[in-house]
Design a protein around this motif. Structure first.
Motif, PDB file in Angstrom:
ATOM      1  N   LEU A   1       2.775   6.969 -62.940  1.00  0.00           N
ATOM      2  CA  LEU A   1       2.460   8.171 -62.174  1.00  0.00           C
ATOM      3  C   LEU A   1       2.805   9.410 -63.001  1.00  0.00           C
ATOM      4  O   LEU A   1       3.780   9.403 -63.752  1.00  0.00           O
ATOM      5  CB  LEU A   1       3.268   8.212 -60.867  1.00  0.00           C
ATOM      6  N   PRO A   2       2.022  10.480 -62.869  1.00  0.00           N
ATOM      7  CA  PRO A   2       2.376  11.717 -63.571  1.00  0.00           C
ATOM      8  C   PRO A   2       3.630  12.369 -63.010  1.00  0.00           C
ATOM      9  O   PRO A   2       4.326  13.102 -63.697  1.00  0.00           O
ATOM     10  CB  PRO A   2       1.145  12.610 -63.362  1.00  0.00           C
ATOM     11  N   ALA A   3       3.924  12.102 -61.737  1.00  0.00           N
ATOM     12  CA  ALA A   3       5.123  12.644 -61.088  1.00  0.00           C
ATOM     13  C   ALA A   3       5.388  11.829 -59.825  1.00  0.00           C
ATOM     14  O   ALA A   3       4.472  11.230 -59.244  1.00  0.00           O
ATOM     15  CB  ALA A   3       4.945  14.111 -60.738  1.00  0.00           C
ATOM     16  N   LEU A   4       6.652  11.804 -59.415  1.00  0.00           N
ATOM     17  CA  LEU A   4       7.017  11.136 -58.174  1.00  0.00           C
ATOM     18  C   LEU A   4       6.791  12.041 -56.965  1.00  0.00           C
ATOM     19  O   LEU A   4       6.770  11.574 -55.826  1.00  0.00           O
ATOM     20  CB  LEU A   4       8.484  10.718 -58.222  1.00  0.00           C
ATOM     21  N   GLY A   5       6.628  13.309 -57.214  1.00  0.00           N
ATOM     22  CA  GLY A   5       6.380  14.276 -56.152  1.00  0.00           C
ATOM     23  C   GLY A   5       6.349  15.667 -56.739  1.00  0.00           C
ATOM     24  O   GLY A   5       6.473  15.853 -57.963  1.00  0.00           O
ATOM     25  N   TYR A   6       6.208  16.654 -55.868  1.00  0.00           N
ATOM     26  CA  TYR A   6       6.089  18.043 -56.306  1.00  0.00           C
ATOM     27  C   TYR A   6       6.777  18.926 -55.282  1.00  0.00           C
ATOM     28  O   TYR A   6       6.780  18.620 -54.081  1.00  0.00           O
ATOM     29  CB  TYR A   6       4.615  18.452 -56.431  1.00  0.00           C
ATOM     30  N   VAL A   7       7.334  20.035 -55.759  1.00  0.00           N
ATOM     31  CA  VAL A   7       7.976  21.008 -54.869  1.00  0.00           C
ATOM     32  C   VAL A   7       7.178  22.301 -54.933  1.00  0.00           C
ATOM     33  O   VAL A   7       6.827  22.785 -56.018  1.00  0.00           O
ATOM     34  CB  VAL A   7       9.436  21.257 -55.281  1.00  0.00           C
TER      35      VAL A   7
END
Length: 389
Positions: free
Chosen positions: A97-103
């Protein structure tokens, strides 16, 4: 009364606008009733944690390119407990995944959603400063009463009314009952500056007082500090220097010294689920339907998945059956597993990781240690956070 032949969404926040854009993509016209003025929430700095699955939804709707510069990626999640052994580290690249999440801030997300609608407004009619004051659900339609900006009363009839305003309109609807569990805990949130950069790492720290989290947000962290109401009241009353010292004592040295805390806000924590839903012509989604503890960052993303699932349900239905009982039954069945497990998961984390009973700390440490050594368990957890269940 004005009779409409298409759905009406009550609430022009992120969940309501994602639903409207999803319906638009399927060539289903929609009216949105929003109580506030245009742009009223653009200055809202509350941090939202977006899952990777929510990013995919926003990409499909053409919103992500308008938002991407305002988000901070979470590439690593570090989970630990205070005064105990055991930790787990989740890394995005280990799960392709490019990221596990975003803020992102609530205001920035609202600006991106509004900009997307302005670029392609066909099929979406948004009425601003239009608070709903009454809703009657009949055998063949839903009747909505709202106030116009000029103070006059307007009435609509629609085959499908969707409540997506976080529950603000529920007081206008008789017969709806919430099943609510009050934790007796509050959350304190704010932006905090640290000595060391965040390196796109989010920290989840379980303490005997309650969970706390630091989420990378721009060049700072968004802090979420939970605990019993009396404890959070004491923390909130501290001056900045004493607050930062208490934060360091609870969190530890992983990000160095805490240098600055912005304006602090408090809110009560609860878990709630709408106990009754309408058989036909009205449906409740997002935080209006279920409210979760923020410990796992699930609530907002569950609401987005509500919106996408409902849009698919409506798009696959003939216009003459929009809001029909059998179609809404299918929608509720499709969401039961995801929302139910989300509520259970967050409640489990709060109950297990927010107490200091003898032996519980050892079990927590053993669980975190085992999770760090079990790739399949970590994969399950990442999939849960990213896509629900």
């Amino acid at each position: 009364m004005q009779t409409l032949s298409h759905p009406v969404v009550i609430g022009g926040g992120p969940v309501g606008l994602v639903l409207a854009l999803s319906l638009q993509q399927s060539s289903v016209p929609v009216t949105v009733l929003e109580a506030q003025a245009p742009g009223a929430m653009y200055g809202d700095g509350r941090a939202l944690a977006l899952s990777y699955g929510t990013r995919q939804v926003l990409e499909q709707l053409g919103v992500w390119p308008l938002l991407e510069m305002a988000v901070t990626a979470i590439e690593t999640i570090h989970v630990s407990q205070q005064k105990g052994f055991g930790r787990t580290v989740l890394k995005a690249h280990e799960h392709a995944l490019p990221a596990l999440g975003y803020v992102v801030s609530y205001g920035a997300l609202m600006q991106a959603l509004d900009a997307r609608i302005e670029r392609s407004p066909m099929g979406i009619n948004i009425q601003y400063q239009a608070p709903v004051t009454g809703l009657d659900v009949h055998a063949t339609a839903a009747g909505i009463q709202y106030l116009r900006a000029d103070g006059s009363v307007q009435q609509l009839s629609t085959p499908l009314a969707v409540i997506a305003d976080g529950g603000r309109s529920l007081d206008a609807i008789p017969g709806l009952v919430r099943e609510t569990k009050h934790y007796g805990h509050d959350a304190l949130v704010g932006l905090v500056q640290t000595e060391q950069p965040h390196h796109n790492i989010a920290y989840e720290r379980f303490t005997p007082r309650g969970p706390m989290a630091l989420l990378p947000n721009g060049k700072q962290f968004s802090l979420v500090w939970t605990g019993e109401q009396t404890y959070i009241d004491e923390i909130a009353a501290l001056d900045d220097a004493a607050f930062l010292e208490a934060l360091h004592a609870a969190f530890g040295d992983r990000v160095g010294k805490f240098l600055h805390i912005g304006k602090r806000f408090k809110f009560s924590l609860k878990l709630s689920k709408l106990d009754q839903t309408f058989a036909a012509h009205c449906v409740v989604i997002g935080n209006a339907a279920q409210t979760m503890h923020p410990v796992a960052g699930q609530g907002f993303n569950v609401g987005i998945r509500d919106a996408v699932a409902l849009a698919k349900n409506v798009a696959s239905t003939q216009a003459g059956e929009w809001g029909a009982a059998h179609r809404l039954t299918e929608y509720h069945a499709s969401r039961q597993r995801d929302t139910g497990r989300g509520l259970q998961f967050t409640d489990f984390l709060v109950n297990v990781f927010s107490n200091d009973l003898v032996g519980v700390g050892l079990l927590r440490g053993a669980g975190l240690g085992a999770l760090s050594m079990l790739p399949m368990a970590r994969r399950f957890l990442v999939n849960k956070m990213s896509y629900g269940s």
